[in-house]
Design a protein around this motif. Structure first.
Motif, short mmCIF file in Angstrom:
data_model
loop_
_atom_site.label_atom_id
_atom_site.label_comp_id
_atom_site.label_asym_id
_atom_site.label_seq_id
_atom_site.Cartn_x
_atom_site.Cartn_y
_atom_site.Cartn_z
N PHE A 65 -21.35 -20.99 -49.15
CA PHE A 65 -20.67 -22.11 -49.06
C PHE A 65 -21.35 -23.38 -49.79
CE2 PHE A 65 -18.58 -25.92 -46.78
CZ PHE A 65 -17.45 -25.83 -47.47
N THR A 69 -10.74 -24.62 -46.47
CA THR A 69 -12.02 -23.88 -46.72
C THR A 69 -13.33 -24.14 -45.81
OG1 THR A 69 -11.42 -23.76 -48.93
CG2 THR A 69 -13.49 -22.96 -48.46
N TYR A 92 -14.30 -27.92 -52.45
CA TYR A 92 -13.51 -27.09 -51.46
C TYR A 92 -12.76 -28.10 -50.62
CZ TYR A 92 -16.62 -23.36 -52.31
OH TYR A 92 -17.41 -22.30 -52.92
N VAL A 116 -14.62 -21.20 -43.15
CA VAL A 116 -15.88 -20.87 -43.08
C VAL A 116 -16.31 -21.03 -41.57
CG1 VAL A 116 -18.14 -21.46 -43.61
CG2 VAL A 116 -16.55 -21.35 -45.49
N LEU A 130 -17.81 -16.79 -52.84
CA LEU A 130 -17.46 -17.07 -51.06
C LEU A 130 -16.61 -16.10 -50.76
CD1 LEU A 130 -17.64 -19.06 -48.85
CD2 LEU A 130 -15.68 -20.34 -49.65
#
Length: 238
Positions: free
Chosen positions: A27, A42, A38, A46, A179
């Motif tokens: 990421f 997102t 992002y 994560v 990702l």
């Protein structure tokens, strides 16, 4: 290679963290190297998925012989190197796609999955060959292959299976990005474990593992819901 070697020199909790946090460097390097941007969803995904995987893995009972020893500087260095290289690989994959779009002046241009697969494996073969020569293992490996015909068959079967499996990996990278691939590879153990529980009631998860599962599923659902409500570009009429 670094991550596998590191397992001999770090404690079990460090092994768990190293295996569970691969999404984070992918990421971050996607932002730093690949130039990705992002949204908040997102970031939240994560964090939630990574935390869920950590909790799930810590909740699993340690297998005999896998407790590991104390953390050594060498083992921690290998874990850090593995995570950094995972992130750099993902960032470079994003950068390659972005460069292809710029060079072709086409926002949809990208290398095919077979191009990515070929050049990645070619680079890996060169590096592996260099290490074999440097460590003196090349001739030893060749001699072993000459002595064992069964090993040649097993190696061929492994190579074919690996090539077929990589087709799916590079398709995911090409079409959806590194990702998402990292998300899949990080959470696959959880999905297979939950499936085994539903298939065989004798397999059970403890409360800590179920908590990790719900966090992972929650993180994935957050991304799906957020993507559903994102404004998408409508095709222009001619």
């Amino acid at each position: 290679a670094a991550s596998n070697e590191a397992l001999r020199y770090v404690s079990y909790p460090t092994q768990v963290l190293g295996k569970s946090c691969k999404m984070v460097p992918v990421f971050l390097m996607g932002i730093l190297i690949g130039g990705k941007k992002y949204g908040w969803d997102t970031y939240l995904q994560v964090i939630t998925v990574t935390a869920g995987v950590v909790i799930f893995n810590f909740g699993a009972p340690a297998k005999p012989g896998k407790g590991g020893g104390s953390d050594s500087a060498y083992g921690l260095s290998l874990i850090a190197l593995s995570l950094v290289l995972d992130g750099v690989t993902g960032g470079l994959q994003d950068r390659v796609k972005k460069t292809a779009q710029t060079l072709n002046n086409n926002p949809k241009a990208k290398p095919s999955m077979f191009e990515s697969m070929m050049y990645t494996n070619l680079a890996g073969a060169v590096v592996a060959l260099a290490f074999c020569v440097a460590t003196g293992q090349l001739q030893e490996g060749i001699d072993f292959c000459k002595r064992s015909e069964e090993f040649i068959y097993a190696l061929s079967a492994f190579s074919i299976s690996s090539a077929v499996g990589q087709c799916f990996i590079y398709f995911t990278v090409t079409e959806f990005g590194p990702l998402l691939l990292s998300t899949v590879t990080t959470t696959r153990k959880i999905f297979s474990t939950v499936y085994s529980v539903f298939r065989n009631p004798d397999n059970r998860l403890n409360q800590m593992q179920w908590t990790g599962c719900f966090m992972v599923f929650g993180g994935i659902i957050i991304e799906m819901v957020a993507d559903r409500f994102k404004p998408h570009d409508k095709p222009k009429k001619a």
